[in-house]
Design a protein around this motif. Sequence first.
Motif, PDB file in Angstrom:
ATOM      1  N   ALA A 155     112.696  50.728  -6.742  1.00  8.88           N
ATOM      2  CA  ALA A 155     112.482  51.552  -5.555  1.00  8.88           C
ATOM      3  C   ALA A 155     111.607  50.849  -4.534  1.00  8.88           C
ATOM      4  CB  ALA A 155     111.854  52.878  -5.960  1.00  8.88           C
ATOM      5  N   ASP A 156     111.924  51.048  -3.242  1.00  8.03           N
ATOM      6  CA  ASP A 156     111.036  50.604  -2.176  1.00  8.03           C
ATOM      7  C   ASP A 156     110.085  51.716  -1.784  1.00  8.03           C
ATOM      8  OD1 ASP A 156     112.238  48.015  -1.802  1.00  8.03           O
ATOM      9  OD2 ASP A 156     113.969  49.112  -1.038  1.00  8.03           O
ATOM     10  N   ARG A 157     110.523  52.929  -2.053  1.00  8.27           N
ATOM     11  CA  ARG A 157     109.706  54.097  -1.741  1.00  8.27           C
ATOM     12  C   ARG A 157     110.000  55.168  -2.765  1.00  8.27           C
ATOM     13  NH1 ARG A 157     110.370  57.172   3.071  1.00  8.27           N
ATOM     14  NH2 ARG A 157     112.411  56.192   3.220  1.00  8.27           N
TER      15      ARG A 157
ATOM     16  N   ARG B  43     121.566  44.598  -5.703  1.00  7.98           N
ATOM     17  CA  ARG B  43     122.614  43.901  -4.962  1.00  7.98           C
ATOM     18  C   ARG B  43     123.089  44.735  -3.780  1.00  7.98           C
ATOM     19  NH1 ARG B  43     124.962  42.488  -9.909  1.00  7.98           N
ATOM     20  NH2 ARG B  43     126.799  43.779  -9.631  1.00  7.98           N
ATOM     21  N   VAL B  44     123.265  46.024  -4.042  1.00  6.74           N
ATOM     22  CA  VAL B  44     123.735  46.925  -2.989  1.00  6.74           C
ATOM     23  C   VAL B  44     122.715  46.979  -1.861  1.00  6.74           C
ATOM     24  CG1 VAL B  44     124.135  49.342  -2.486  1.00  6.74           C
ATOM     25  CG2 VAL B  44     125.203  48.312  -4.466  1.00  6.74           C
ATOM     26  N   ARG B  45     121.432  47.033  -2.232  1.00  8.23           N
ATOM     27  CA  ARG B  45     120.386  47.060  -1.215  1.00  8.23           C
ATOM     28  C   ARG B  45     120.411  45.771  -0.396  1.00  8.23           C
ATOM     29  NH1 ARG B  45     114.606  47.131  -3.338  1.00  8.23           N
ATOM     30  NH2 ARG B  45     115.449  45.419  -4.553  1.00  8.23           N
ATOM     31  N   ASP B  46     120.571  44.644  -1.098  1.00  4.66           N
ATOM     32  CA  ASP B  46     120.549  43.370  -0.378  1.00  4.66           C
ATOM     33  C   ASP B  46     121.722  43.235   0.570  1.00  4.66           C
ATOM     34  OD1 ASP B  46     118.279  42.875  -1.715  1.00  4.66           O
ATOM     35  OD2 ASP B  46     119.172  41.573  -3.241  1.00  4.66           O
TER      36      ASP B  46
ATOM     37  N   ALA C 212     118.560  51.204   6.178  1.00  8.63           N
ATOM     38  CA  ALA C 212     119.470  50.200   5.632  1.00  8.63           C
ATOM     39  C   ALA C 212     118.662  49.221   4.795  1.00  8.63           C
ATOM     40  CB  ALA C 212     120.177  49.474   6.767  1.00  8.63           C
ATOM     41  N   GLY C 213     119.201  48.843   3.656  1.00  9.72           N
ATOM     42  CA  GLY C 213     118.509  47.892   2.797  1.00  9.72           C
ATOM     43  C   GLY C 213     117.291  48.456   2.118  1.00  9.72           C
ATOM     44  N   GLU C 214     117.318  49.758   1.863  1.00  5.06           N
ATOM     45  CA  GLU C 214     116.162  50.388   1.235  1.00  5.06           C
ATOM     46  C   GLU C 214     116.614  51.252   0.058  1.00  5.06           C
ATOM     47  OE1 GLU C 214     112.343  53.054   2.656  1.00  5.06           O
ATOM     48  OE2 GLU C 214     114.305  53.520   3.460  1.00  5.06           O
ATOM     49  N   VAL C 215     115.853  51.193  -1.036  1.00  4.29           N
ATOM     50  CA  VAL C 215     116.112  52.077  -2.167  1.00  4.29           C
ATOM     51  C   VAL C 215     115.034  53.141  -2.189  1.00  4.29           C
ATOM     52  CG1 VAL C 215     116.306  52.265  -4.661  1.00  4.29           C
ATOM     53  CG2 VAL C 215     117.131  50.206  -3.504  1.00  4.29           C
TER      54      VAL C 215
ATOM     55  N   VAL D 124     119.506  54.844   8.288  1.00  7.62           N
ATOM     56  CA  VAL D 124     120.841  55.248   7.863  1.00  7.62           C
ATOM     57  C   VAL D 124     120.931  56.763   7.836  1.00  7.62           C
ATOM     58  CG1 VAL D 124     122.552  55.150   6.039  1.00  7.62           C
ATOM     59  CG2 VAL D 124     121.105  53.187   6.472  1.00  7.62           C
ATOM     60  N   LEU D 125     119.929  57.364   7.211  1.00  9.34           N
ATOM     61  CA  LEU D 125     119.998  58.803   7.007  1.00  9.34           C
ATOM     62  C   LEU D 125     118.657  59.413   7.373  1.00  9.34           C
ATOM     63  CD1 LEU D 125     121.687  61.155   5.554  1.00  9.34           C
ATOM     64  CD2 LEU D 125     120.152  60.724   3.652  1.00  9.34           C
ATOM     65  N   GLY D 126     118.695  60.509   8.096  1.00 10.56           N
ATOM     66  CA  GLY D 126     117.466  61.233   8.393  1.00 10.56           C
ATOM     67  C   GLY D 126     117.661  62.718   8.153  1.00 10.56           C
ATOM     68  N   LEU D 127     116.786  63.302   7.356  1.00 14.40           N
ATOM     69  CA  LEU D 127     116.837  64.748   7.127  1.00 14.40           C
ATOM     70  C   LEU D 127     115.613  65.370   7.772  1.00 14.40           C
ATOM     71  CD1 LEU D 127     117.773  65.039   3.344  1.00 14.40           C
ATOM     72  CD2 LEU D 127     119.255  64.841   5.326  1.00 14.40           C
TER      73      LEU D 127
END
Lengths: 419, 274
Positions: free
Chosen positions: B217-219, B195-198, B39-42, B14-17
């Motif tokens: 968190a996933d990471r 929920r938002v992640r799912d 996407a689908g990651e916290v 989704v996002l890359g810095l």
Amino acid sequence: MTKGAEQNAQAAALLDRSDERVKHAEGVGGSVRAFWDRVRSGDLGSVPVVVGLAIIWTVFQSLNPVFLAPNNLVNLLFDCSTVGVIALGIVCILVVGEIDLSVGSVSGFASALVGVLWVNQGWPVSIAILAALLFGALIGALYAVLFNRFGMPSFVATLAGLLSILGLQLYLLGSTGSINLPYEAPLVNFGQLLVMPDPVSYALAALPGFVMFVLGYRTAARRREAGLSPQPLTSLLLRSVAVTVVLEFIVYYLNLDRGIPWMFGLFVGLVAVMNYALTRTKWGRQMLAVGGNREAARRAGINVRFIYMTAFVLCSGFAAAGGILSAARLASASQQAGTGDVNLNAIAAAVIGGTSLFGGRGSAYSALLGIIVIQSIASGLTLLDLSSSLRYMITGAVLAIAVIVDSLARRSRASHGRA
Amino acid sequence: MDRTQELRDMGELVLGLRGISKHFGAVSALTDIDLDVHAGEVVALVGDNGAGKSTLVKILAGVHQPSSGSITFRGKPVTLADPSAALGLGIATVFQDLALCENLDVVANIFLGRELSPYRLDEVSMELKAWTLLNELSARIPSVREPVASLSGGQRQTVAIARSLLLEPKLILLDEPTAALGVAQTAEVLDLIERVRDRGLGVIMVSHNMEDVRAVADRIVVLRLGRNNGVFEPDASNQELVSAITGAANNSVSRRASRRQAQSGQAPAPEGRP
Ligand SMILES: Nc1ncnc2c1ncn2[C@@H]1O[C@H](COP(=O)(O)OP(=O)(O)OP(=O)(O)O)[C@@H](O)[C@H]1O
Ligand SMILES: [Mg+2]
């Protein structure tokens, strides 16, 4: 959840009535109590104006019984309309938390421009008026650019404008110094003579209550459908009837003399339009947001610069319109137009009417209420044959009082959590 | 690091810095930050006070412009010139300082800049939607028609979170979303993040609360003095995290603190709490 609310007509089941800690005003007594609580916490609204007006009218009436005579009040309405329109512009700029000190000069220049273009140059009057309005809008746009691009504080920019535009006005009027507008012209008639026929004024006075009831009724129906608590029908009906009765009485009283000036009708119409724009449109919501917290507004994606631009343009535009109306009222465009107390009266009117100097709070009606206060003072003092020196002092004092009330109310709101 | 690689393969980026730096005059708030969100990651963003977390969030929200570096959003390089650009892309933000208009009521704040029917505001629909969002968050808000100034800190935070959910964003940035919340409301927000992640959205959450961070968190991305200082799995040991957050040099300090705790009769905080 919504379904449950529909099935259950009880107030407790309504979506917005689920928190038992909140006291909800029930019936007429409850509304009165809620209103009193609001006032005590510093949410004064139009209370100071009404109180102030009652005091001022009592004092002047006891000093000179002519004061409240219909004839004098009709004159008062004529006089209100010119500076009132300027005050309406001031409301726009105060709502975003800025100020325009040059409205007097802009109005004076606009009247001079109309005089020169129309009388001296022979342009059609409508084109001259349009040119003056356009000039006002341009001045506002210039302020907005100075403010947005260079971060120039609005009071400095407009103070510079005050002097420069006054200079322009003097230059434009040149050696003659003043231009008389032809007495028989429709514009001058509009500013001095034209009043509504009685039936028209009665019909127009019935309109606000009617609109209030219809809109209120429709909103209540929609809210009930959506499972939100509707405004009780009785209080809506009572308020609409009260508004109608008061307005019809005022019209009846003024119709004893000449009646309601069309110019005042124009002013009230502009107030109503601005009130709608400020409270019922996205633009108005964003004006209040920018005035309340500029950074929060920016982060919400609002084009803050555009909002400032509209505020400055409207303020100067209304100032120009007020200047044209006062030229019509006086049947002349002179070097004195827009000087003296015009600036301060317009600002004082907006503040007295309940628009905060600190931004984020205000309504178009404050221009209407405030200018009636200011003009009542002026008219009362004129009737007493007092010199303008005293008038200036008293108007200045009234402005000071209004600002003190505004500051105290703000402090009280802060401590009562009402911003 | 294998799991991270796995995750990376899972969701779309989704996002890359890349190499984001931000200077405030002489202060380098951020230096060469790299960060990916799928996407689908916290992604939890942790670090000491002043580490630059909020600055990074503000750059992604379009409030600040980076001094250098590049941002890609859903595969395309973007410049977030102002907050409306970020909002337009679908990046919603809850700021640490909340950024609410105190003079406006709750409904007006939730819909600020996104009001329904611009020329004739639809207050009934807006109020209804506001209540729906607030109830989803178990908000305890007495009235949505009172100015925000009359709300408590936690209530304001709920309003700010509700606002970020309004427009079905693609990426949600939460800067200390649970800092002022009660137990139930914190649980709701954590639930909501899951929920938002799912639903396949990306989430960046800044928090000082390691329990909350581990819970969702996933990471865990650590910032220290404006630089990347390691990426961790949620099951990384407390000590690993603390030393990454405070810096290796300070590690002896924390070890001594735990030793002193042990002397005073308490069990030393073991590593790797669940
Ligand atoms: N607008 C600004 N102007 C100047 N310096 C700033 C500005 N905003 C942040 N800084 C500096 O950038 C650094 C990082 O600040 P930031 O707010 O990002 O920290 P943080 O990690 O969010 O801290 P906290 O945990 O306390 O919220 C700080 O040293 C701060 O002084
Ligand atoms: Mg921060």
